[in-house]
Design a protein around this motif. Sequence first.
Motif, mmCIF file in Angstrom:
data_model
loop_
_atom_site.group_PDB
_atom_site.id
_atom_site.type_symbol
_atom_site.label_atom_id
_atom_site.label_comp_id
_atom_site.label_asym_id
_atom_site.label_seq_id
_atom_site.Cartn_x
_atom_site.Cartn_y
_atom_site.Cartn_z
ATOM 1 N N TRP A 1 0.830 -1.196 0.000
ATOM 2 C CA TRP A 1 0.000 0.000 0.000
ATOM 3 C C TRP A 1 0.870 1.254 0.000
ATOM 4 C CZ3 TRP A 1 -0.783 4.416 2.729
ATOM 5 C CH2 TRP A 1 -1.908 5.130 2.397
ATOM 6 N N LEU A 2 1.917 1.264 0.806
ATOM 7 C CA LEU A 2 2.773 2.447 0.915
ATOM 8 C C LEU A 2 3.592 2.713 -0.342
ATOM 9 C CD1 LEU A 2 4.110 2.149 4.557
ATOM 10 C CD2 LEU A 2 2.600 3.915 3.646
ATOM 11 N N LEU A 3 3.876 1.674 -1.115
ATOM 12 C CA LEU A 3 4.716 1.829 -2.296
ATOM 13 C C LEU A 3 3.969 1.512 -3.586
ATOM 14 C CD1 LEU A 3 7.975 0.271 -0.854
ATOM 15 C CD2 LEU A 3 7.432 2.690 -1.137
ATOM 16 N N GLY A 4 2.666 1.671 -3.594
ATOM 17 C CA GLY A 4 1.859 1.402 -4.778
ATOM 18 C C GLY A 4 1.551 2.667 -5.563
ATOM 19 N N ALA A 5 0.907 2.483 -6.688
ATOM 20 C CA ALA A 5 0.542 3.602 -7.547
ATOM 21 C C ALA A 5 -0.438 4.566 -6.866
ATOM 22 C CB ALA A 5 -0.035 3.082 -8.856
ATOM 23 N N PRO A 6 -1.464 4.082 -6.141
ATOM 24 C CA PRO A 6 -2.355 5.025 -5.462
ATOM 25 C C PRO A 6 -1.629 5.861 -4.397
ATOM 26 C CG PRO A 6 -3.397 2.879 -5.602
ATOM 27 C CD PRO A 6 -1.982 2.705 -6.049
ATOM 28 N N ALA A 7 -0.680 5.253 -3.708
ATOM 29 C CA ALA A 7 0.092 5.988 -2.712
ATOM 30 C C ALA A 7 0.950 7.058 -3.379
ATOM 31 C CB ALA A 7 0.957 5.033 -1.914
ATOM 32 N N CYS A 8 1.467 6.762 -4.542
ATOM 33 C CA CYS A 8 2.258 7.734 -5.292
ATOM 34 C C CYS A 8 1.392 8.940 -5.658
ATOM 35 C CB CYS A 8 2.826 7.083 -6.541
ATOM 36 S SG CYS A 8 3.902 8.134 -7.520
ATOM 37 N N GLY A 9 0.185 8.668 -6.125
ATOM 38 C CA GLY A 9 -0.738 9.754 -6.459
ATOM 39 C C GLY A 9 -1.141 10.568 -5.243
ATOM 40 N N LEU A 10 -1.394 9.894 -4.137
ATOM 41 C CA LEU A 10 -1.751 10.581 -2.902
ATOM 42 C C LEU A 10 -0.612 11.478 -2.427
ATOM 43 C CD1 LEU A 10 -3.599 10.999 -0.408
ATOM 44 C CD2 LEU A 10 -2.464 9.010 0.591
ATOM 45 N N ALA A 11 0.606 10.967 -2.453
ATOM 46 C CA ALA A 11 1.756 11.758 -2.024
ATOM 47 C C ALA A 11 1.964 12.968 -2.936
ATOM 48 C CB ALA A 11 3.006 10.884 -1.997
ATOM 49 N N LEU A 12 1.768 12.793 -4.228
ATOM 50 C CA LEU A 12 1.886 13.928 -5.158
ATOM 51 C C LEU A 12 0.813 14.976 -4.892
ATOM 52 C CD1 LEU A 12 2.767 12.418 -8.626
ATOM 53 C CD2 LEU A 12 4.115 13.990 -7.261
#
Length: 89
Positions: free
Chosen positions: A70-81
């Motif tokens: 979860w922390l290193l997935g695509a949705p997490a990347c979008g959330l962090a951006l």
Amino acid sequence: MKAQPELPRPRAALLLLAVALMLGLTLAPQLLRHADGSADTLAALWLCWAMCAGFVRGVGFVPVSRPLRWLLGAPACGLALALAAWRVL
């Protein structure tokens, strides 16, 4: 005959995003500071999180651990951006 598990595949868009973040943070670190010149560490944290998630999933690696997935997935990347954009803009 057993079905073969699907192999993870690289995701070019996430890898390109991670490389762009890496170059942007390296070449223009002044974008991550406040008006008074102090560092915006929260924005840096979120952008580095997005960069890490982009590299991990961009090269096709899928962590076994569910929290890491979860922390290193695509949705997490979008959330962090999104969080970094909200902080910077």
